[in-house]
Design a protein around this motif. Structure first.
Motif, PDB file in Angstrom:
ATOM      1  N   VAL A  49      45.750  -5.816  91.363  1.00  0.00           N
ATOM      2  CA  VAL A  49      45.317  -4.905  90.304  1.00  0.00           C
ATOM      3  C   VAL A  49      46.539  -4.272  89.661  1.00  0.00           C
ATOM      4  N   ASP A  50      46.363  -3.800  88.443  1.00  0.00           N
ATOM      5  CA  ASP A  50      47.419  -3.070  87.766  1.00  0.00           C
ATOM      6  C   ASP A  50      47.497  -1.690  88.426  1.00  0.00           C
ATOM      7  N   VAL A  51      48.639  -1.360  89.028  1.00  0.00           N
ATOM      8  CA  VAL A  51      48.721  -0.099  89.754  1.00  0.00           C
ATOM      9  C   VAL A  51      49.044   1.079  88.836  1.00  0.00           C
ATOM     10  N   GLN A  52      49.313   0.806  87.569  1.00  0.00           N
ATOM     11  CA  GLN A  52      49.543   1.900  86.630  1.00  0.00           C
ATOM     12  C   GLN A  52      48.218   2.500  86.186  1.00  0.00           C
ATOM     13  N   PRO A  53      48.207   3.802  85.864  1.00  0.00           N
ATOM     14  CA  PRO A  53      46.970   4.382  85.316  1.00  0.00           C
ATOM     15  C   PRO A  53      46.667   3.776  83.943  1.00  0.00           C
ATOM     16  N   VAL A  54      45.459   3.960  83.474  1.00  0.00           N
ATOM     17  CA  VAL A  54      45.061   3.426  82.164  1.00  0.00           C
ATOM     18  C   VAL A  54      46.111   3.805  81.110  1.00  0.00           C
ATOM     19  N   ARG A  55      46.404   2.888  80.253  1.00  0.00           N
ATOM     20  CA  ARG A  55      47.420   3.080  79.222  1.00  0.00           C
ATOM     21  C   ARG A  55      47.281   4.445  78.523  1.00  0.00           C
ATOM     22  N   GLY A  56      48.372   5.174  78.483  1.00  0.00           N
ATOM     23  CA  GLY A  56      48.363   6.462  77.788  1.00  0.00           C
ATOM     24  C   GLY A  56      47.940   7.639  78.649  1.00  0.00           C
ATOM     25  N   THR A  57      47.717   7.384  79.948  1.00  0.00           N
ATOM     26  CA  THR A  57      47.309   8.483  80.839  1.00  0.00           C
ATOM     27  C   THR A  57      48.338   8.648  81.960  1.00  0.00           C
ATOM     28  N   ARG A  58      48.219   9.755  82.667  1.00  0.00           N
ATOM     29  CA  ARG A  58      49.193  10.089  83.711  1.00  0.00           C
ATOM     30  C   ARG A  58      48.551  10.247  85.080  1.00  0.00           C
ATOM     31  N   ASP A  59      49.241   9.772  86.112  1.00  0.00           N
ATOM     32  CA  ASP A  59      48.920  10.132  87.492  1.00  0.00           C
ATOM     33  C   ASP A  59      49.722  11.367  87.861  1.00  0.00           C
ATOM     34  N   PHE A  60      49.178  12.165  88.767  1.00  0.00           N
ATOM     35  CA  PHE A  60      49.943  13.268  89.319  1.00  0.00           C
ATOM     36  C   PHE A  60      50.013  13.096  90.832  1.00  0.00           C
ATOM     37  N   GLY A  61      51.060  12.468  91.294  1.00  0.00           N
ATOM     38  CA  GLY A  61      51.304  12.410  92.730  1.00  0.00           C
ATOM     39  C   GLY A  61      51.628  13.819  93.210  1.00  0.00           C
ATOM     40  N   PRO A  62      51.748  14.030  94.536  1.00  0.00           N
ATOM     41  CA  PRO A  62      51.912  15.389  95.070  1.00  0.00           C
ATOM     42  C   PRO A  62      53.025  16.202  94.401  1.00  0.00           C
ATOM     43  N   GLU A  63      54.169  15.589  94.164  1.00  0.00           N
ATOM     44  CA  GLU A  63      55.295  16.347  93.604  1.00  0.00           C
ATOM     45  C   GLU A  63      54.981  16.781  92.167  1.00  0.00           C
ATOM     46  N   ASP A  64      54.488  15.847  91.360  1.00  0.00           N
ATOM     47  CA  ASP A  64      54.108  16.183  89.988  1.00  0.00           C
ATOM     48  C   ASP A  64      52.964  17.180  89.970  1.00  0.00           C
ATOM     49  N   TYR A  65      52.048  16.999  90.927  1.00  0.00           N
ATOM     50  CA  TYR A  65      50.885  17.880  90.965  1.00  0.00           C
ATOM     51  C   TYR A  65      51.305  19.321  91.249  1.00  0.00           C
ATOM     52  N   ARG A  66      52.265  19.500  92.155  1.00  0.00           N
ATOM     53  CA  ARG A  66      52.691  20.862  92.490  1.00  0.00           C
ATOM     54  C   ARG A  66      53.281  21.575  91.275  1.00  0.00           C
ATOM     55  N   LEU A  67      54.061  20.848  90.489  1.00  0.00           N
ATOM     56  CA  LEU A  67      54.648  21.471  89.313  1.00  0.00           C
ATOM     57  C   LEU A  67      53.561  21.790  88.289  1.00  0.00           C
ATOM     58  N   ARG A  68      52.646  20.836  88.094  1.00  0.00           N
ATOM     59  CA  ARG A  68      51.535  21.077  87.181  1.00  0.00           C
ATOM     60  C   ARG A  68      50.738  22.295  87.641  1.00  0.00           C
ATOM     61  N   GLN A  69      50.507  22.396  88.943  1.00  0.00           N
ATOM     62  CA  GLN A  69      49.707  23.500  89.467  1.00  0.00           C
ATOM     63  C   GLN A  69      50.418  24.830  89.270  1.00  0.00           C
ATOM     64  N   TRP A  70      51.729  24.803  89.409  1.00  0.00           N
ATOM     65  CA  TRP A  70      52.499  26.021  89.149  1.00  0.00           C
ATOM     66  C   TRP A  70      52.233  26.492  87.708  1.00  0.00           C
ATOM     67  N   LEU A  71      52.265  25.532  86.768  1.00  0.00           N
ATOM     68  CA  LEU A  71      52.019  25.874  85.363  1.00  0.00           C
ATOM     69  C   LEU A  71      50.596  26.393  85.162  1.00  0.00           C
ATOM     70  N   PHE A  72      49.622  25.674  85.710  1.00  0.00           N
ATOM     71  CA  PHE A  72      48.223  26.079  85.555  1.00  0.00           C
ATOM     72  C   PHE A  72      47.959  27.434  86.221  1.00  0.00           C
ATOM     73  N   ASP A  73      48.607  27.672  87.359  1.00  0.00           N
ATOM     74  CA  ASP A  73      48.435  28.959  88.046  1.00  0.00           C
ATOM     75  C   ASP A  73      48.925  30.106  87.165  1.00  0.00           C
ATOM     76  N   GLU A  74      50.014  29.862  86.430  1.00  0.00           N
ATOM     77  CA  GLU A  74      50.515  30.894  85.515  1.00  0.00           C
ATOM     78  C   GLU A  74      49.526  31.111  84.366  1.00  0.00           C
TER      79      GLU A  74
END
Lengths: 486, 486
Positions: free
Chosen positions: B65-90
């Protein structure tokens, strides 16, 4: 109160086939019972009412839009959202207590991720479509395939075991009938890279900690456990290839929904002999670990693993939740070992959560084989159960200060005071219009304000604001600089 | 680090037409400049690499299978997710400091909610499709129409003003080129029911508090403000009906992307005379409030409201962020009064946030007319800016205890200890396999453990566990009962 969530009494039933709410013993019977209650009808009425409320044609109107969310989906207004957030916060808190890391993948995925040929309801009811570029995509019906995809994508930079969790919305497309919905939210915890039963035990320990934290106990909840390796041992006996375990399990999982002769028919269609079919059905009726050992033989892998799980459960302190139930096979084809599901002891509701081991999903996707175990826990049935037991909270809207300007000429100053309080970390509702005190008092109740801060001309001239403590009803004049410390 | 988010350098550009990243002066020029940087190329490479990492055909493989997310979208692995969550928490923390309540609507909406005829890019790039029931649906491109719909649905039980916020994913469909994405997240705050400028000022105060909290100041950010009532006054002068303000604004908003004669052409297509067209363009070049008063006359509503906003901003203490810019009109048709947008002072990036007053959206939907103001704040440009300024945090994965069993016979006891610590609120990673101490020490670093808790036979016999303080490297034997208090 939380109408949107709790009125989904039938929605989890509608989500049959999903990881959190697969069909199980008695489920079909309950479904029919539920379908005859007044809840969905009341819900329909509420929906109809909502459709009218606040909506009237005006001169500017260019046409009336349907104010209801898309059929089969839910809105979360502030009150519903607070309750949902309470639930999600518990999911998250427990995951973090177990050292799990959160991730998120897009709700939109390539269809190929979910297309399997085992006849699972979840793939039959895929919310899929073709995008404008001719690409086959789907709103995800579950989170596990996305997790597997992400692990493969990041495999080079991950260290194993990975312990990951997610809370995400899942979709299915099916004709909506009364109360049957097309989306739900699911909490998933997964351990990637641990081959032993310690992983399943750890996952169950997390679920149990969640249950305890929301006020439930083993008197309320039973966790049924079994292993796909039980069916595998039976199939081996009749020389049925191992690859059939998945499809056979999908059929066996329907046993509570369809008549036995239909089950046998479907097993025959998979190429099973009448003897193999009987053997399978007999195995689902085993009542104890001793009986299972008698059927499969001493030293059988399924028996050993189940013994190990019960032993670890003793260590964790949740053995009283567990019950061996070989009819519990779960409806997803990809499980390869331990499977489990949570039910209410009273037997009134559908599955509350479900999960198991899926050691071959990553290799099915073309990646390196890697042992995995995980569970899905939906947001619908648990809310029903907590409501039935009077355990649902009603988290209020709360601010600390309600700042009111008594003279529009002082609005700028009041704004400055509000901003200053917020900088100091206080939650402040600022009244943005000239309002009568009667309205202000009512608003203080609505927003749960602890203090009323009144900015009025006489006090302001002396550098003071009038503060009313909402609990004691005491009123005092306080220098502006001291507002933050009070 | 946070590759997924920061590599969207072009994605907000791709989101032109959205509330958070509408096209503005210099935007097109920057877009071309950005398109020639190495970032997207690097990203493409990374994507290609990812596609290979960890993915190899195995014997069990049924296809890659294509392991990339659907074209034009993003995955948030744990490290990316933590930074995103920091932003959303603010985002969330600031919203709560202002006494706003959170809500959520489905990402899937009826298409009719977004179909407007003003030629906005946002509706031209709708991610819409037909569901299996023949219903026209869309993945929402913005949150405001859903908010309006929900307010109408709940109007009967709401008290006004309502102050609501949401953080949600928004979608658009457009041909993806390098780095141009199809989704982003948006923070929205909206005030429903307040007709005065106090609402806009309060919204801007919230944005400014957010900016301060993440380390930015008025030296970094400028908030451009204007009012649709400026254009309205000009159009009145040429007897152009008020309904044209929206469509005209959509055209004027393109001024930085398309040549002036094309703008004039489009204005002519809307029925504007050459004089009206010149009047409009002239009005976008006004440099000061005094000049604006000269153009529109003393007592003009736009001028009065802008004066009021600047005055309130003084009270709040954020006047230094504001700048009158009549070329700022925003690209959404539904704005009726004040409009604003945030830009980096250096002029390197696209709009960081944008919003304004939309007093007629609810009535357009067929509901009662109700004054509204709000803003959208995307998750992409702000991250670019914070990264450029070295203000992006790297939130680590952190647990308090790493529990290790030194002898598999003690696994049940170790599990019991871990569960006990978790019940007491400690975040505990439990090692689920037999591992060498070298691995354990490395894992302690990976998960940021404060303590190592070793369950070993000799100590266990005495009711003790060995505890290593990771900061001091000190090791002590502690009675199990005291573990929680340490």
């Amino acid at each position: 109160m939380f109408n949107v969530l709790v009125s989904t009494q039938l929605s989890a039933a509608a989500l049959l086939g999903r990881r959190c709410a697969l069909p199980h013993r008695q489920c079909f019977r309950q479904l029919r019972a539920l379908a005859s209650t007044a809840v969905p009808a009341a819900e329909e009425q509420a929906g109809t009412q909502d459709r009218k409320v606040g909506v009237s044609k005006t001169q500017d109107s260019k046409g009336l839009v349907d104010v209801q969310p898309v059929r089969g989906t839910r809105d979360f207004g502030p009150e519903d959202y607070r309750l949902r957030q309470w639930l999600f916060d518990e999911f998250e808190a427990v995951s973090r207590l177990f050292g799990f890391e959160q991730f998120e993948t897009p709700v939109l995925e390539s269809e190929e991720l979910f297309v399997r040929k085992a006849g699972e309801e979840i793939t039959q009811q895929l919310y899929n479509f073709e995008d404008k570029g001719g690409r086959r995509v789907a709103l995800r019906p579950e989170l596990t395939p996305s997790l597997a995809r992400l692990v493969l994508a990041q495999a080079g930079k991950l260290s194993f075991p990975a312990k990951w969790f997610a809370i995400g919305q899942c979709w299915r497309y099916e004709r909506t009938t009364r109360g049957r919905r097309r989306e739900h939210f699911q909490w998933n915890m997964d351990i990637i890279g641990v081959p032993g039963i310690a992983a399943e035990a750890e996952l169950l320990a997390a679920i149990v900690l969640f249950l305890e934290r929301v006020g439930l106990s083993s008197e309320d909840i039973v966790i049924k456990v079994s292993s796909r390796k039980v069916l595998q041992a039976i199939l081996e006996r009749y020389n049925v290839p191992e690859e059939s375990v998945g499809p056979v399990s999908v059929v066996v999982d329907k046993m509570e929904k369809i008549p036995l002769d239909k089950v046998e028919e479907e097993l025959a269609a998979l190429g099973l002999s009448a003897e193999a079919s009987s053997g399978i059905i007999e195995a689902t009726r085993v009542g104890s670990l001793a009986e299972l050992e008698g059927l499969l033989g001493v030293g059988n892998e399924a028996v050993l693993e189940l013994q190990q799980l019960f032993s670890l459960a003793e260590g964790y302190g949740f053995a009283d939740y567990l019950q061996l139930d070989t009819s519990c096979v779960r409806g997803l084809a990809y499980y390869t070992g331990m499977v489990f599901e949570g039910r209410d002891r009273a037997g009134q509701l559908r599955a509350i959560f479900g999960g198991g081991r899926y050691d071959r999903l990553l290799s099915t996707f073309g990646g390196e084989e890697r042992p995995c175990a995980g569970f899905g826990f939906g947001d619908c049935v648990i809310v029903e159960l907590l409501r039935d037991k009077g355990l649902l909270p009603s988290p209020p809207h709360e601010v600390e200060d309600l700042v009111v300007v008594m003279d529009e000429a002082l609005r700028g100053h009041a704004a400055g005071i509000a901003q200053r309080l917020r900088r100091a970390g206080r939650r402040v509702d600022l009244v943005l219009e000239s309002k009568k005190m009667k309205w202000v008092f009512k608003q203080a109740e609505r927003c749960g304000a602890k203090r009323l801060v009144l900015v009025a001309p006489d006090e302001w001239e002396q550098g003071l604001v009038r503060v009313k403590n909402q609990a004691t009803r005491e009123e005092t004049n306080i220098p502006v600089e001291q507002l933050v410390d009070v």
